[in-house]
Write an enzyme that holds these catalytic residues in place. Structure first.
Site, short mmCIF file in Angstrom:
data_model
loop_
_atom_site.label_atom_id
_atom_site.label_comp_id
_atom_site.label_asym_id
_atom_site.label_seq_id
_atom_site.Cartn_x
_atom_site.Cartn_y
_atom_site.Cartn_z
N SER A 43 0.81 -1.23 0.00
CA SER A 43 0.00 0.00 0.00
C SER A 43 0.83 1.27 0.00
CB SER A 43 -0.90 0.05 1.24
OG SER A 43 -1.47 -1.17 1.49
N ARG A 102 -1.12 -8.96 24.73
CA ARG A 102 -2.17 -8.74 25.74
C ARG A 102 -1.95 -9.47 27.06
NH1 ARG A 102 -7.02 -9.68 21.60
NH2 ARG A 102 -6.93 -7.69 20.49
N CYS A 131 -12.00 -7.11 21.07
CA CYS A 131 -13.23 -6.31 20.92
C CYS A 131 -14.39 -6.80 21.79
CB CYS A 131 -13.64 -6.28 19.45
SG CYS A 131 -13.48 -7.86 18.62
N GLN A 158 -20.84 -12.09 16.68
CA GLN A 158 -19.83 -11.13 16.27
C GLN A 158 -19.85 -10.80 14.78
OE1 GLN A 158 -16.83 -13.00 19.59
NE2 GLN A 158 -15.85 -11.65 18.10
N GLY A 162 -14.82 -7.57 12.37
CA GLY A 162 -13.79 -7.94 13.34
C GLY A 162 -12.66 -8.73 12.70
N HIS A 244 -20.76 -5.99 17.56
CA HIS A 244 -20.88 -7.30 18.19
C HIS A 244 -22.01 -7.23 19.22
CE1 HIS A 244 -17.24 -8.31 16.27
NE2 HIS A 244 -16.39 -8.30 17.28
P1 A2P Z 1 -1.93 -3.53 3.60
O1 A2P Z 1 -3.23 -2.88 3.23
O2 A2P Z 1 -0.76 -2.87 2.93
O3 A2P Z 1 -1.93 -5.02 3.46
P2 A2P Z 1 -7.27 -5.59 8.05
O4 A2P Z 1 -7.25 -6.02 9.48
O5 A2P Z 1 -8.47 -4.76 7.70
O6 A2P Z 1 -7.07 -6.75 7.12
O7 A2P Z 1 -5.97 -4.62 7.85
C1 A2P Z 1 -4.67 -5.02 8.15
C2 A2P Z 1 -3.75 -3.82 8.08
O8 A2P Z 1 -2.41 -4.26 8.45
C3 A2P Z 1 -3.61 -3.21 6.70
O9 A2P Z 1 -3.41 -1.83 6.81
C4 A2P Z 1 -2.36 -3.90 6.16
O10 A2P Z 1 -1.70 -3.19 5.16
C5 A2P Z 1 -1.51 -3.92 7.42
N1 A2P Z 1 -0.42 -4.90 7.33
C6 A2P Z 1 -0.53 -6.22 7.11
N2 A2P Z 1 0.70 -6.79 7.08
C7 A2P Z 1 1.60 -5.80 7.27
C8 A2P Z 1 3.03 -5.72 7.35
N3 A2P Z 1 3.78 -6.81 7.22
N4 A2P Z 1 3.60 -4.51 7.54
C9 A2P Z 1 2.83 -3.41 7.68
N5 A2P Z 1 1.47 -3.41 7.63
C10 A2P Z 1 0.88 -4.59 7.43
#
Ligand code: A2P
Length: 342
Positions: A43, A102, A131, A158, A162, A244
């Site tokens: 991203s 946690r 949550c 739920q 989540g 939830h």
């Molecule tokens: P990305 O969108 O680049 O994959 P959700 O819980 O809605 O699935 O979102 C997970 C979040 O954690 C997203 O922003 C995702 O980014 C991020 N993420 C997942 N893996 C990594 C990583 N290895 N390093 C940084 N961010 C991460």
């Protein structure tokens, strides 16, 4: 440095909770000079909305945290395990939404309405609870103070949010496909979630409970600071997008009538009593979505035990269950002067 010059990192800012964290920071006018969104390399360079504009997402890297004061994490357990200690080492206070820290005895597990003083012994990482646990303990704490809870039996209903953004999309797609006569495709969940209930959240453990169920058991005791409270849980995923719901049965040491419980809860911070069955008024997921309060209703006597109550607790799992609670922790840290401002 003044508190309104705080630099805040949001790790996982493209996810369901991360986006809500940005929204909550904006809505509560969090005293930050700068907010920077981080996510995976996938991203990097994309944008997320913030305060009427767009923020450019940066890749989360080992050296990302220099100069930051607070880091809000919601990027999954393994990302937290790797990056939260690095952020803390760089002088950041981390509020982590994953389950990675946690139950670590060195890490406070905090719901600001319940155990804000536990923030005082933080060592750089603070855990945001599960949550389902957050919304339950907000209601349990004032009742425990009044009549001492002996045992909690909880069943949850739920929402898919989540599980994250991909689960929201899976439910949407399954509903669309089934309504047009096609088969449902299940990738996120082990079975079809549309028009179904799954009595499995997360993996099964040795004792045949799921990880989610044991989180509710163990986290409740840690947050309430009372190992004598017995908790048993059944956690169920239902085809609801946000909020939830929980059916909660409580057994107390001392008598507590439904009227007394309603009076206590109507004064409790973060709690909203919605309990008028004759008028068909009770908490519902669709009404709680987007709200900050935890809603409680259907409060009635459990007629099978000496001092028992049943109730129905509903909250937005992405807000109070995750993003809002994390931001409230950060606000409480500032209030208690526990942020190591450089
Ligand atoms: P990305 O969108 O680049 O994959 P959700 O819980 O809605 O699935 O979102 C997970 C979040 O954690 C997203 O922003 C995702 O980014 C991020 N993420 C997942 N893996 C990594 C990583 N290895 N390093 C940084 N961010 C991460």
């Amino acid at each position: 440095m003044a508190k309104d010059q705080l630099k805040v990192a949001v790790a996982g800012a493209t996810g369901a909770v991360g986006r809500e964290m940005l929204k909550v920071l904006e809505q509560r006018d969090f005293p930050a000079a700068e907010v920077v969104p981080f996510a995976s390399s996938r991203s990097a360079g994309t944008t997320v909305p913030f305060k009427g504009g767009e923020l450019t997402v940066r890749e989360l890297r080992e050296d990302s945290f220099a100069g930051f004061d607070i880091a809000l994490f919601s990027a999954g357990g393994s990302t937290s395990e790797k990056f939260a200690p690095l952020a803390a080492k760089a002088g950041c206070v981390v509020v982590d939404n994953s389950s990675a820290w946690r139950m670590d005895p060195e890490v406070p597990l905090v719901v600001p309405e319940v155990n804000p003083d536990d923030l005082e012994w933080h060592k750089g990482i603070i855990a945001n609870p599960n949550c389902s646990t957050i919304q339950m303990v907000v209601v349990l704490k004032p009742l425990h103070d009044a009549a001492r809870i002996k045992r909690v039996v909880v069943s949850t209903y739920q929402a898919v949010s989540g599980t994250g953004q991909k689960a929201i999309v899976e439910l949407e797609n399954q509903v669309r496909r089934l309504m047009s006569g096609q088969e449902a495709v299940a990738e996120v969940y082990p079975h079809q979630i549309a028009f179904n209930c799954l009595p499995q959240i997360d993996v099964f453990l040795e004792n045949d409970y799921t990880k989610e169920e044991m989180k509710m058991v163990n986290e409740t005791v840690k947050i309430m600071g009372d190992a004598s409270i017995k908790v048993t849980a059944t956690t169920v995923r239902v085809p609801v997008f946000y909020s939830h719901s929980e059916s909660v049965n409580l057994e107390f040491e001392r008598p507590l009538s439904p009227q007394q419980a309603r009076a206590i809860l109507s004064q409790a911070p973060g709690v909203h009593v919605l309990d008028n069955p004759r008028e068909k008024i009770y908490p519902m997921a669709v009404d709680a979505a987007g709200e900050d309060d935890t809603f409680v209703g259907r409060i009635r006597k459990d007629e099978t035990v000496e001092n028992g109550l049943n109730m129905w607790i509903v909250a937005d799992n992405i807000r109070k269950g995750a993003a809002l609670n994390a931001v409230q922790i950060a606000e409480t840290l500032i209030l208690k002067d526990l942020v190591r401002v450089k």
